[in-house]
Write an enzyme that holds these catalytic residues in place. Structure first.
Site, PDB file in Angstrom:
ATOM      1  N   LEU A 155       0.815  -1.291   0.083  1.00  0.00           N
ATOM      2  CA  LEU A 155       0.046  -0.046  -0.127  1.00  0.00           C
ATOM      3  C   LEU A 155       0.907   1.205  -0.154  1.00  0.00           C
ATOM      4  O   LEU A 155       0.437   2.268  -0.338  1.00  0.00           O
ATOM      5  CB  LEU A 155      -0.985   0.067   1.261  1.00  0.00           C
ATOM      6  CG  LEU A 155      -2.195  -1.010   1.317  1.00  0.00           C
ATOM      7  CD1 LEU A 155      -2.735  -1.132   2.730  1.00  0.00           C
ATOM      8  CD2 LEU A 155      -3.098  -0.792   0.232  1.00  0.00           C
TER       9      LEU A 155
ATOM     10  N   GLY B 120       6.241   5.359   8.128  1.00  0.00           N
ATOM     11  CA  GLY B 120       7.561   5.669   8.898  1.00  0.00           C
ATOM     12  C   GLY B 120       8.285   4.513   9.496  1.00  0.00           C
ATOM     13  O   GLY B 120       9.462   4.590   9.479  1.00  0.00           O
TER      14      GLY B 120
ATOM     15  N   GLY C 296       7.952   1.567   7.906  1.00  0.00           N
ATOM     16  CA  GLY C 296       8.619   0.788   6.737  1.00  0.00           C
ATOM     17  C   GLY C 296       7.469   0.448   5.889  1.00  0.00           C
ATOM     18  O   GLY C 296       6.211   1.170   6.165  1.00  0.00           O
TER      19      GLY C 296
ATOM     20  N   ASP D 195       2.478  14.059  15.797  1.00  0.00           N
ATOM     21  CA  ASP D 195       2.923  13.885  14.439  1.00  0.00           C
ATOM     22  C   ASP D 195       1.508  13.986  13.640  1.00  0.00           C
ATOM     23  O   ASP D 195       1.447  13.324  12.737  1.00  0.00           O
ATOM     24  CB  ASP D 195       3.934  12.685  14.006  1.00  0.00           C
ATOM     25  CG  ASP D 195       4.289  12.875  12.901  1.00  0.00           C
ATOM     26  OD1 ASP D 195       4.383  13.964  12.288  1.00  0.00           O
ATOM     27  OD2 ASP D 195       4.958  12.052  12.262  1.00  0.00           O
TER      28      ASP D 195
END
Ligand SMILES: *[C@@H]1O[C@H](CO)[C@@H](O)[C@H](O)[C@H]1NC(C)=O
Ligand SMILES: *[C@@H]1O[C@H](CO)[C@@H](O)[C@H](O)[C@H]1NC(C)=O
Ligand SMILES: *[C@@H]1O[C@H](CO)[C@@H](O)[C@H](O)[C@H]1NC(C)=O
Length: 818
Positions: free
Chosen positions: A507, A511, A513, A626
């Site tokens: 997909l 962050g 992998g 984040d």
């Protein structure tokens, strides 16, 4: 009006004794001593024709030059433009010792004469060159400029032809300039003139009588500032010559002389660059100047800047305020702007302003060889020096200093230039301190990465020996397996579901992998997030995320179904989100339009509720740290779900803020106090949320946002418009319809409240949810934090001025987990 014997006789008398009668007739096509009305001569290459003509609706006769080969009579030069022949037959003659005159045939009365040259010729003849230049020279002399006693190129009418030297000849003292025709029927000089003016630094100036109408320049080695479209290209080359022994002029030379090009100052005051198009048999206008209001000389007054896309067009330069603010509001910009902080002369510095048309250089001083740094030093020496710039951007040298007020500045997005404007030291302090702090924090961050990498290596070694022992201070980290309360998946199950992690199932890259799509045996769709072994951001975040999210349950948070840990493989299994992440839809021009306002508002509300849950309602109080568009996933009904808790932190019930040595987050979403001081609190998330709201409404990324008018980022842009009560212009055009408008404007307002500089000013998420949901009054938003992304380069003393280090000083993202 036919030639009579008397004329011919007169000619013979006037011409030199060397003249031989045999060569006087039609054999000489482009070199003559006399030309009667009705006769014409054609240049040797057949480009131009000289003769008598009458303008369209006039019976007056003039001597002029036009193109020979085209069906549209196009006059490029007129001799007797102020003194036409009316009802009398005329003749053009060469006279001794070197004069060209237009005479009334019957009386011999001169109606026009060329200027007398200091030199004389034995056998003066006039010759029409293929460039359209009519020259007077000795019959035997070579065809060189030094040999001309007179040339029409020195005295153009309203038309510049390629090859002409436009400007000043210091040897002859002659200036070549353009003066428009009075009307299309009257070649007499009208109101408009175009000169190369030498005051200060040479510039092209268009005047209506004595008044400056428009100005282009100074020349920067490549083009005239404000006239970037006119520059050397495969069709013609440009030359700008400044030599105190020769002159100052501007010249265009065609590479292919068969191309018909001219620049004509028409009677309405427009300088038009025209090209003859053979296919259409027409003159096509390539460039016409002045082109718009912002070309109007000094429209916005001193230190004002004209933005053609804005209404109203005028603004003050950054750090300047209107001198007469009442008049300014009423669009009387004539009084211009003044510095918001007065200069003190001692200790002043400079701030760089980019992408502008350089101000009027009428009061300026220059030096061809100085470097930019020396230029700044030179400017500081004199308290009335207000700005400097690099003179020649092509050679990267030279110095131009401005004295007195700076006028006639406009914003030019593509080909604007840089100028360094003198500023009081306090104005500089503001930004340089900020810059230094950010530099320090970015340095700290770099060190942080190194330390992190080291500790990670040690940590991995340690865990290899004893997998149950792990620690890291400060981080939410009760990472004991048994506390996870989370289903563990077998690796085999995952391999099967993801078709052995086949590339078709991938997909994207998170962050951690890669992320794969999978289908469990029961048909349930899942997303599998793998921890990449090369990722520096690793095991800690993984565990952090597991622990965080396993305990969280909210419809606006992505649901973690379980995890899979097998030796070195770490995987998280989530519910699958068919509509992927918000950024993919929002910032894509093709799909962004699909996201209508009700959907966007729904998304904004969903994120707000998810965040509220994290901050207040969940068992753990969590700061996400984040939040960004790529971390908002959308399910099949476009419900937003916050994801990626790798950097999230839990904090105690009465703790309100914490400090970190590791600044982790994504540039463009991080609040100033977090970036600069490493302080994070729920209000840092509120800031990110505000950025997100503005991005959702505008369809533009905060980071990388660019606008032709200014160097503000999206926050600055939105705030500027908000202050001018033009908030709706922040929204994507497709959203600006009456049903949505109130909600759109309200959302922008809420977004701006969230991104205010001071964390205390920002609302809590519970207030945000309330504000979005009702229609009560909202508080006034104050200036956002980080509202200029590309800060002007600043130097307190000129020695640190350096044009090349202006970019990327603000790249402070340590880790950029997508
Ligand atoms: C101009 O076009 C005509 C036909 O329309 C053609 O015969 C002629 O050669 C063209 N001239 C040039 C210079 O291309
Ligand atoms: C220009 O600057 C150079 C270097 O500073 C100097 O040597 C030169 O004399 C200056 N020229 C003029 C005309 O001031
Ligand atoms: C500063 O520059 C102006 C303009 O060139 C000049 O008139 C003035 O004498 C200069 N002052 C000093 C102190 O050099």
């Amino acid at each position: 009006m036919g030639a009579t014997w008397k004329d011919f006789f007169l000619v013979l008398i006037l011409i030199s004794p060397n003249f031989s009668a045999s060569s006087s007739s039609t054999e000489i096509i482009n070199s003559i001593q006399s030309l009667k009305d009705g006769e014409t001569i054609v240049s040797s290459g057949g480009m131009f024709e000289l003769g008598f003509f009458s303008p369209a609706n006039s019976k007056n006769r003039y001597v002029g030059i036009w193109y020979h080969g085209i069906p549209v009579q196009t006059i490029v030069w007129v001799a007797n433009r102020e003194s036409p022949l009316t009802n009398q037959a005329g003749v053009l003659k060469v006279m001794q010792p070197g004069l060209l005159v237009v005479l009334v045939n019957d009386t011999g009365e001169a109606v026009w004469s060329s200027k007398r040259s200091s030199r004389s010729a034995h056998t003066p003849v006039t010759q029409l060159l293929d460039s359209g230049n009519l020259v007077l020279k000795d019959a035997e002399a070579d065809d060189r400029e030094e040999n001309y006693l007179w040339q029409s190129f020195d005295h153009p009418s309203d038309t510049y032809l390629p090859g002409m030297k436009f400007g000043w000849n210091f040897v002859t003292g002659v200036e070549a300039y353009l003066a428009a025709w009075k009307t299309d029927d009257d070649p007499a000089p009208g109101d408009f003139t175009n000169h190369l003016e030498l005051e200060g630094y040479p510039q092209l100036v268009l005047r209506r009588n004595a008044t400056k109408v428009a100005r282009y320049g100074p020349w920067n080695g490549i083009f005239f500032s404000g006239l970037p479209a006119v520059r050397g290209n495969p069709v013609y080359s440009l030359h700008f010559v400044m030599d105190k022994n020769i002159g100052v002029y501007y010249q265009e030379n065609l590479y292919d002389m068969s191309v018909l090009r001219r620049l004509t100052l028409n009677s309405s005051g427009f300088g038009e660059r025209l090209t003859w198009v053979n296919r259409t048999q027409k003159w096509e206008v390539r460039i016409s100047r002045p082109s718009d209001n912002c070309d109007s000389y000094s429209l916005c007054g001193a230190y004002g800047i004209c933005y053609i896309e804005n209404i109203p067009a005028c603004d003050c330069l950054d750090r300047f305020v209107p001198k007469d603010s009442e008049g300014w509001i009423k669009t009387d910009w004539s009084s211009g702007c003044i510095r918001r902080t007065n200069l003190s002369c001692q200790g002043d510095g400079f701030i760089k302003y980019s992408r502008i048309k350089l101000p009027d250089a009428q009061n300026s001083w220059f030096n061809d060889t100085m470097r930019l740094k020396e230029c700044a030093v030179e400017c500081l020496k004199n308290c009335s020096c207000m700005a400097y710039t690099q003179l020649n951007i092509s050679s990267g040298s030279g110095c131009l200093l401005w004295f007195g007020e700076l006028v006639d500045i406009r914003s030019l997005s593509a080909d604007g230039l840089d100028i360094y404007i003198r500023m009081a030291s306090s104005e500089l302090l503001d930004s340089s301190v900020k810059k230094r702090r950010i530099l320090i924090s970015s340095l700290a961050s770099v060190m942080g990465i190194i330390l992190l990498a080291l500790s990670l290596i040690l940590y991995i070694r340690k865990t290899n020996k004893d997998s149950t022992k792990a620690e890291e201070g400060g981080k939410y980290n009760e990472n004991k397996h048994k506390e996870l309360e989370l289903p563990l998946f077998k690796l085999a199950t995952i391999l099967k579901a993801t078709n052995c992690f086949s590339i078709e199932n991938k997909l994207g890259e998170g962050g951690f992998g890669p992320v794969y799509k999978g289908i469990l045996e029961g048909g349930e769709e899942i997303a599998v997030k793998c921890l990449s072994r090369t990722s520096t951001q690793g095991i800690d975040e993984f565990k952090n995320e597991v622990i965080c999210i396993a305990k969280l349950q909210h419809r606006n948070l992505v649901r973690l179904l379980g995890c899979c840990i097998q030796k070195d493989e770490y995987m998280l299994i989530y519910e699958y989100m068919p509509n992927k992440s918000l950024d993919l839809i929002l910032f894509d021009e093709t799909t962004g339009d699909l996201l209508d306002w009700p959907h966007r508002f729904h998304i904004i509300n969903g994120i707000a509720r998810g965040l509220l849950y994290l901050h207040q309602d969940s068992r753990l109080r969590i700061i996400h740290r984040d939040l960004k568009a790529s971390n908002i996933l959308l399910d099949s009904d476009m419900n937003p779900k916050i994801s990626d808790f790798g950097t999230a932190r839990s904090f105690g019930g009465n703790e309100t803020e914490a400090q970190t040595h590791r600044v982790v987050g994504t540039y463009g979403y991080m609040s100033p106090e977090y970036v600069v001081d490493g302080i994070f609190s729920v209000k840092s998330d509120v800031f990110s949320f505000g950025v997100l709201v503005l991005e959702i409404v505008s369809g533009k990324r905060n980071r990388g946002f660019s606008h032709s008018d200014h160097h503000l980022n999206l926050l600055g842009h939105a705030w500027t418009l908000y202050k001018e009560e033009r908030s709706h212009e922040v929204a994507e055009a497709s959203l600006r319809n009456p049903q949505n408008l109130a909600q759109v404007i309200r959302s922008i307002h809420v977004g701006l409240l969230c991104v205010q500089q001071n964390p205390e000013d920002r609302p809590s998420m519970s207030s945000v949810v309330l504000m979005l949901g009702n229609e009560g009054m909202l508080p006034e938003a104050k200036q956002p934090g980080f509202f200029t992304e590309r800060q002007p380069i600043v130097s307190q003393n000129s020695t640190t001025t350096n044009a090349t280090n202006s970019s990327n000083q603000f790249t402070i993202t340590v880790l950029d987990p997508r």
